[in-house]
Design a protein around this motif. Sequence first.
Motif, PDB file in Angstrom:
ATOM      1  N   VAL A   1       0.820  -1.212   0.000  1.00  0.00           N
ATOM      2  CA  VAL A   1       0.000   0.000   0.000  1.00  0.00           C
ATOM      3  C   VAL A   1       0.849   1.254   0.000  1.00  0.00           C
ATOM      4  N   ASN A   2       1.732   1.364   1.014  1.00  0.00           N
ATOM      5  CA  ASN A   2       2.543   2.592   1.093  1.00  0.00           C
ATOM      6  C   ASN A   2       3.970   2.391   0.585  1.00  0.00           C
ATOM      7  N   PHE A   3       4.297   1.159   0.141  1.00  0.00           N
ATOM      8  CA  PHE A   3       5.584   0.824  -0.497  1.00  0.00           C
ATOM      9  C   PHE A   3       6.781   0.933   0.440  1.00  0.00           C
ATOM     10  N   SER A   4       6.549   0.970   1.741  1.00  0.00           N
ATOM     11  CA  SER A   4       7.672   1.048   2.681  1.00  0.00           C
ATOM     12  C   SER A   4       8.411  -0.286   2.717  1.00  0.00           C
TER      13      SER A   4
ATOM     14  N   PRO B   1      10.256  -8.327 -11.331  1.00  0.00           N
ATOM     15  CA  PRO B   1      11.553  -7.830 -11.823  1.00  0.00           C
ATOM     16  C   PRO B   1      11.719  -6.330 -11.648  1.00  0.00           C
ATOM     17  N   GLN B   2      10.622  -5.597 -11.349  1.00  0.00           N
ATOM     18  CA  GLN B   2      10.740  -4.173 -11.059  1.00  0.00           C
ATOM     19  C   GLN B   2      10.831  -3.901  -9.547  1.00  0.00           C
ATOM     20  N   ASP B   3      11.020  -4.958  -8.776  1.00  0.00           N
ATOM     21  CA  ASP B   3      11.339  -4.837  -7.347  1.00  0.00           C
ATOM     22  C   ASP B   3      12.160  -6.075  -6.968  1.00  0.00           C
TER      23      ASP B   3
ATOM     24  N   TYR C   1       6.388   0.653 -10.183  1.00  0.00           N
ATOM     25  CA  TYR C   1       7.756   0.771  -9.670  1.00  0.00           C
ATOM     26  C   TYR C   1       7.683   0.921  -8.155  1.00  0.00           C
ATOM     27  N   PRO C   2       7.523  -0.193  -7.418  1.00  0.00           N
ATOM     28  CA  PRO C   2       7.287  -0.119  -5.970  1.00  0.00           C
ATOM     29  C   PRO C   2       8.403   0.568  -5.190  1.00  0.00           C
ATOM     30  N   SER C   3       9.640   0.487  -5.666  1.00  0.00           N
ATOM     31  CA  SER C   3      10.741   1.150  -4.971  1.00  0.00           C
ATOM     32  C   SER C   3      10.946   2.573  -5.476  1.00  0.00           C
TER      33      SER C   3
END
Length: 641
Positions: A290-293, A392-394, A597-599
């Motif tokens: 949710v908040n990508f932390s 692969p995007q995280d 892009y989660p990061s």
Amino acid sequence: MRTIKYTIIFIMASLLISCEDYLDKVQETEGLDQDDIFSDIRYVKDFFDGAYTHYLSEVSSVNQSPDILPGMTMSGEGYPGRKASPTPETYNFYAQGDYLSLMNRTNRADTSPLFVSRYYSAWKGIRIVNTFLEKADQIGNTTQEEIDNLKGQAYFLRASFYHFITKRHGGLVYLKQNLNINEPVTVERESYASNLADMLEDINLAIDLLPIEWPSENVGRPTKGVAMALKSRLTLFAASPLVNQSNNTQAWSDAATAASDLINFANDNGLYALANASAANTLDVDRDAVNFSAGADLLAPEPAVLEPYRSIFVGPGIQKTIPSEVIFMEANQKFFTYAGILNPTPRLSLTVGFDIVKFNQNPMNIGALANFIEKFETKNGLAIEDDPSYNPQDPFVNRDPRFYNAILFDGVKWTVTTSPKNTSGYADLAIVNEQGKFGADLDDPSRTTSPLIVYNLTGLRIRKWIPNGAYWISGNNGNFSYHVNNIIFRMPEVYLNYAEAVNEAYGPNGKASGGTLTAIEAINLLRNRVGMPNVDARYTGSKEAFRERIRNERAIELCFEGFRYDDIRRWKIAHLEENKKVEFLEMRWQGSETPTYPSGFSYENVEQTQLKKTFNDNNYWWPIPTSEIEAVPSFDQTEGW
């Protein structure tokens, strides 16, 4: 009798681990002939210990200098970031398959690449060992037990020296008596099979003669277990496709038995217990959807639950203790010696780069390759291509716990130093970072500073050999209260040897004669101790399927330890495209964290076509120096060269 003048130099400290003063002693005795030396055990010991100065394993250094082209580069695990000219020049020799030019380097005896030095050094060590064995029975002022202990070491060393050179160059000539330099040399090259038989004979003699443990004043010398570990390594090499071209099952059975014998020996004597980091299955290395932390451990430099595993390789304080699963390792009591020499140089200064050794010409900052780290499974125990949860995007989340010991990636908190390059307090390896700038740890193509500065090129660093908090500013200023272990043999290799040999001889659920584990159980033992689940059933249904998982497990457990180059050679897969290509990881900040892009970064593996390696059939066995053939025409060059 002809008089020979000897200079006896006792410098065991650079080679063996011990806490005793004798390891720091240097003695020189001039003007003694052989009868003088072998009349007194004290002189004999000093003479014999000179052989250890020529023991150059895959993790050794020459004159305190690291190898500038180590196995981790040759194997496709990494690529160096040092910009001084000798590095790309030497890399190109190897990458283009020009091994003969490497072996013919004019300063070959004392410089990198180390495999050149190893060839010459091994012969010097063999000569010392042979001289000792020829004279051992006339030693005065001693006991038979003391002579037997020295003989055991001598047989171990001779087999070791030959293994170092025959595993690369193939069969040579197995000298059990030194050649007479006053007579014409007409020796002919022998087969690898012949050399193997002689190595095994020496190893078995060493196993019979060496003690299980040494008293405190000799701790660190090879023991019975060390000789058994060498036998396991050697028999596995001999059973592999490179040597065992007919796939003779007996060779695999012999390798399985050698590994099983050591496993049983260790268990019976309470030796070489595996580290227990099973709590690593609690690592919080996920990312909130949710908040990508990031999870608490994802960007931690050295997660606490991994400490039992990480302490095998690095740790605080310069004083070393031998980790429980280590069978044999080199000694380096000091972390730092002024004048630009880091100790131990082989692994640390090859992987640390700029932030520890400022402007030093020896460190390489070998970075991990993007295509290599794809071998690390997910925390679920699946290959990344088989796990639908892998993104692969995280790519750094929820990987095998060993990933967080081996790989240093962008964003990991790392101790701030006074380095003028990166004072951010975290690894900065993005092509475009959060500030819209080129990552401070990367080599910026637009830079105008000295090419001797060490940069990262691959977008990934090697964490396995870097103690967090260690750095050098200048002079004697810095923080050096750390150690790095140069391990030659540790017990996980033996379990991996066992699993591979048993699988080939008896299948995934088979056992060696006298063994207590199946091949699958041996691999699961290693995985479970670091918090990984058992091998997934989809990988254990056949010998062929499990073979690939064993090879992958070996790549992960032993990464950056000097194994993989010889592994891909002995498996005869070094010529495959996947082992020749070089891929860097390129990260670019996308402005904010999003579901795509989660990061906040995009990730792309970019092949470096100009760095792609050439590997032909003749590259599987190395040539010997041309000067050897010129001096002794009867000693043929390696086939294909």
